[in-house]
Design an enzyme around this catalytic site. Sequence first.
Site, PDB file in Angstrom:
ATOM      1  N   ASP A  69       0.820  -1.210   0.000  1.00 51.62           N
ATOM      2  CA  ASP A  69       0.000   0.000   0.000  1.00 51.62           C
ATOM      3  C   ASP A  69       0.853   1.259   0.000  1.00 51.62           C
ATOM      4  O   ASP A  69       1.973   1.285   0.525  1.00 51.62           O
ATOM      5  CB  ASP A  69      -0.876   0.046   1.260  1.00 51.62           C
ATOM      6  CG  ASP A  69      -2.111  -0.825   1.159  1.00 51.62           C
ATOM      7  OD1 ASP A  69      -2.194  -1.646   0.222  1.00 51.62           O
ATOM      8  OD2 ASP A  69      -2.996  -0.690   2.023  1.00 51.62           O
ATOM      9  N   HIS A 214       3.794  -2.057   3.343  1.00 52.30           N
ATOM     10  CA  HIS A 214       3.928  -0.729   2.754  1.00 52.30           C
ATOM     11  C   HIS A 214       5.355  -0.570   2.245  1.00 52.30           C
ATOM     12  O   HIS A 214       6.303  -0.699   3.019  1.00 52.30           O
ATOM     13  CB  HIS A 214       3.641   0.368   3.788  1.00 52.30           C
ATOM     14  CG  HIS A 214       2.272   0.319   4.380  1.00 52.30           C
ATOM     15  ND1 HIS A 214       1.917  -0.583   5.371  1.00 52.30           N
ATOM     16  CD2 HIS A 214       1.155   1.062   4.122  1.00 52.30           C
ATOM     17  CE1 HIS A 214       0.650  -0.388   5.703  1.00 52.30           C
ATOM     18  NE2 HIS A 214       0.160   0.594   4.967  1.00 52.30           N
TER      19      HIS A 214
END
Length: 261
Positions: A69, A214
């Site tokens: 993400d 991430h």
Amino acid sequence: MFRSGSGGRRGTAAAVLAAVSLALTLAGCGVDRVTPQEARGAKGAQADSGKGSGRVDCTKVKCIALTFDAGPGKDTPRLLNILKEKQVPATFFLLGENHVVRYPEVVKRMAAEGHEIANHTWTHRILTELDKDQVREELSRTQDAIEKLTGRKPTLMRPPQGRTDDSVSEVSKELGLAQILWTVTAKDYSTTDSALIRQRVLDQASGDGIILLHDIYDGTVPAVPSIIDELKRRGFTFVTVPELLAPGKAEPGVLYGPEKD
């Protein structure tokens, strides 16, 4: 919003992601979920026409999806090198402002190397706090930016912090976007300890899992090679999210993720 500089990476962890540790409990509150198993067995499901269709049959092998993400960021090219070396496909949920627009060549490379490119909004605003027009703008601006670079609009999105509701689902359906949650979170926004990130992932990994990481945080990318190696040793096959759901196809507006507790 997320920013790509080192100060931004640390500062936004507190400002934007402070509540993410609760997301598995709170995510998608009030919205029905479809599990990968249910998607694959959905009556009348049609074969996924997306890239990679037919490469893996997740009804016969132990599949897991690696997702990232809030990128791309400065470390994403290194991550792409790792994925290429390990021959692992991933699904990238991209932020528009300061990320897609800042790293256009990285986005093009993701597409060229066969990864699934998905939408994580324009500025990482919490969609359940917005009206429909604002939700539409957050998603459509990123849709357009990605299409401009890759020639293809995403079909998947991940709501920031996993927070969605009926209004978000309606706008997602309008824009042709299925909503994707996760089953594994390393909380990599809270630590730079790559060994800890690795262990958190391995402790939670299971068949039909969706790993949330991430690629904008300093400890994450260094943890990826050993995560991949250990999960392969345990018999997992890495797939994109569409491959995880195949032969079902992610339907716009529908929320996919683990069953509620």
